[in-house]
Design an enzyme around this catalytic site. Structure first.
Site, PDB file in Angstrom:
ATOM      1  N   ASP A 410       0.846  -1.194   0.000  1.00 43.29           N
ATOM      2  CA  ASP A 410       0.000   0.000   0.000  1.00 43.29           C
ATOM      3  C   ASP A 410       0.883   1.246   0.000  1.00 43.29           C
ATOM      4  OD1 ASP A 410      -3.015   0.835   0.586  1.00 43.29           O
ATOM      5  OD2 ASP A 410      -1.706   2.224   1.650  1.00 43.29           O
ATOM      6  N   GLU A 453      -4.658   2.442  -4.283  1.00 43.14           N
ATOM      7  CA  GLU A 453      -3.204   2.416  -4.213  1.00 43.14           C
ATOM      8  C   GLU A 453      -2.693   1.125  -3.596  1.00 43.14           C
ATOM      9  OE1 GLU A 453      -5.213   4.433  -2.637  1.00 43.14           O
ATOM     10  OE2 GLU A 453      -4.638   4.767  -0.539  1.00 43.14           O
TER      11      GLU A 453
END
Length: 533
Positions: A410, A453
């Site tokens: 992430d 993301e």
């Protein structure tokens, strides 16, 4: 006249011989498809509920690991040990300062107390209006008759007492507004191995209850939280909540005795089907000895890691009524009618039209398949393809007893990047980092964009140590390779959670969920780091 009468029934019979079997076959096929689809829909809904409830249970253990570690840090600290060996005023003041600092830095700790072996408070630090307050010696109380002291003082070194989740009381009355409270306690020893009393921390589990609320909101069923006696702690009408604090006799058991019997005496999780719907349940244990382990100067017994009958737990229950399940079906009645009409039309078309249409469908299908399996922005596999391949690799690893690890990656503070530079630059940064991740994969690995993301990397034939090395290399590469825009170099970092296959895993989602918890830990402990479970 007779001849016409003979021909008429033969035509009808001939027509019915074709029409009835075809109609029965068509309706039978559609009925089977609809039934199978509804059954699969139900399985998917139930699986989602089970997964979410398991996440709530895992989060409970992870959160309480930190709290119990805090308890041990205090009980084994040099300042406390120094006081136990010499209880002069100077050491008492130093101990209170240490407790005050601890309460100030821990937002959900309302009170820390040291009670001696006779049940008398030696020191107590309260949090009042956000600030710690040291209680004068003249106001310290005798707690020898309190249940939490009586339970904790009998424990051996390294053992933990966790009180029920209840409401804080002041002068015999429930505090308003209500303050949910849990007490953690452990016996304390001086440097000579003598038990000198009990250390107790009062914890207000606001962060736990809020996380559980958030999980509940994502579920389809009616979700409730109960203590081990069946009283409602969350998810029910206001008048039902905390009933045991008000001497109420109304519990989940009193309303659904057969369901509660299976929950109470069955496994830690499962589902119970009734005539009205399905109950999905998950027990959550705040005390997970396996995650605490052996701390400094604490030697746990051989049976310390075995779940005990007296261990505190809560129960999360999601109830899916038959009506709710039916409403979630992907093929309602009107859709089946449309399907029947379309199939009937297709049967009537010429073979040439069917062939041409078949070629067109195949071409479109290949295009859709490519679009369905690939993330448009990064060119990586998308979540749908990830799920398929991850499941195949899991079965292979399980069957041949092979290593199998999963990374969740992430980007840190990506929202800030978008807010600062705009979404166009944000997309380019995603592509830039995706290429960095891709450079680290082997031919047998798989990298997919999981959403936003977040990326997932499947690592067949890789144990958790190998995965950790790879994850750290990715962290270092991302940090050392900022994105070169036309205006400036934009530095980014990533947090990575890792887990590997376990013999008790039933699907790859079990590994993925542990990786997600590890990612949460990495984020929580400073970002730009790797955590493994």
């Amino acid at each position: 006249m007779d001849k016409k009468l003979v021909k008429k029934p033969s035509f009808i019979i001939f027509f019915l011989k074709i029409f009835i079997p075809a109609t029965i076959t068509l309706y039978g096929t559609l009925f089977y498809i609809i039934q199978q689809t509804q059954s699969q829909d139900k399985q998917i809904i139930v699986a989602r509920e089970q997964s979410a409830l398991k996440s709530a249970g895992d989060f409970t253990s992870t959160l309480f690991k930190d709290k119990l570690s805090d308890l041990f840090v205090l009980s084994e600290g040099e300042i406390l040990r120094k006081y136990l060996q010499n209880d002069n005023l100077l050491n008492w003041i130093e101990l209170n300062r240490a407790f005050s600092l601890f309460v100030r830095r821990k937002p959900y700790y309302d009170q820390i107390r040291l009670i001696n072996a006779n049940g008398k408070e030696v020191t107590r630090v309260n949090k009042t209006s956000g600030d710690p307050e040291i209680v004068p010696k003249t106001e310290l109380q005798d707690k020898s008759d309190r249940y939490y002291y009586q339970n904790a003082i009998t424990l051996a070194q390294g053992e933990i007492y966790i009180s029920p989740l209840d409401l804080n009381m002041e002068q015999g009355k429930i505090e308003k507004p209500i303050v949910p409270t849990i007490r953690f306690a452990t016996p304390v020893y001086d440097g000579y191995g003598k038990k000198r009393g009990v250390l107790i921390i009062n914890y207000t589990p606001i962060e736990l209850l809020q996380k559980i609320k958030d999980i509940f909101k994502s579920l389809r069923g009616k979700v409730t939280m109960h203590n081990s006696d069946g009283y409602w702690l969350m998810g029910a009408e206001k008048e039902k909540l905390w009933g045991f604090m008000y001497s109420s006799k109304v519990t989940f058991e009193s309303e659904e005795p057969e369901v509660w019997k299976e929950i109470k005496h069955g496994s830690n999780s499962g589902l119970i089907t009734t005539s009205t719907g399905v109950y999905i349940f998950q027990r959550a244990y705040p005390l997970n000895r396996l995650t605490i382990g052996t701390l400094e100067n604490i030697q746990l017994g051989a049976d310390a890691f075995i779940r005990k009958n007296g261990d505190r737990y809560w129960v999360y229950i999601s109830y899916l009524s038959n009506e709710t399940i039916s409403q979630q079906s992907s093929i309602p009645v009107y859709m089946s009618t449309i399907l029947y009409v379309l199939i009937f039309i297709v049967i009537s078309l010429t073979s040439g039209f069917i062939a041409m249409n078949g070629i067109q469908k195949k071409t479109a299908s290949l295009k859709l398949l490519q679009e369905a399996n690939t993330d448009e922005l990064t060119g990586l596999y998308n979540r749908r393809e990830l799920n398929k391949i991850a499941g195949i690799e899991f079965k292979r690893a399980k069957r041949f007893n092979r290593d199998y690890s999963i990374l969740i990656i992430d980007l840190d503070n990506f929202k800030k990047v978008n807010d600062t530079y705009g979404h166009t630059i944000g997309d380019q940064i995603l592509q830039h980092n995706a290429n960095i991740f891709l450079d680290s994969t082997r031919s047998e690995d798989l990298l997919a964009r999981y959403g936003g993301e977040e990326f997932v990397m499947l690592l067949p034939e890789t144990d958790i140590e190998g995965a950790r090395l790879l994850a750290q290399r990715i962290c270092d590469d991302v940090r050392s390779k900022p994105f070169d825009s036309s205006h400036e170099n934009i530095a980014t970092t990533v947090s990575i959670g890792i887990s590997q296959i376990d013999q008790n895993d039933e699907s790859y989602t079990d590994i993925l969920e542990r990786s997600d918890i590890a990612l949460y830990m990495a984020k929580r402990t400073g970002k730009n780091r790797v955590e493994a479970i």
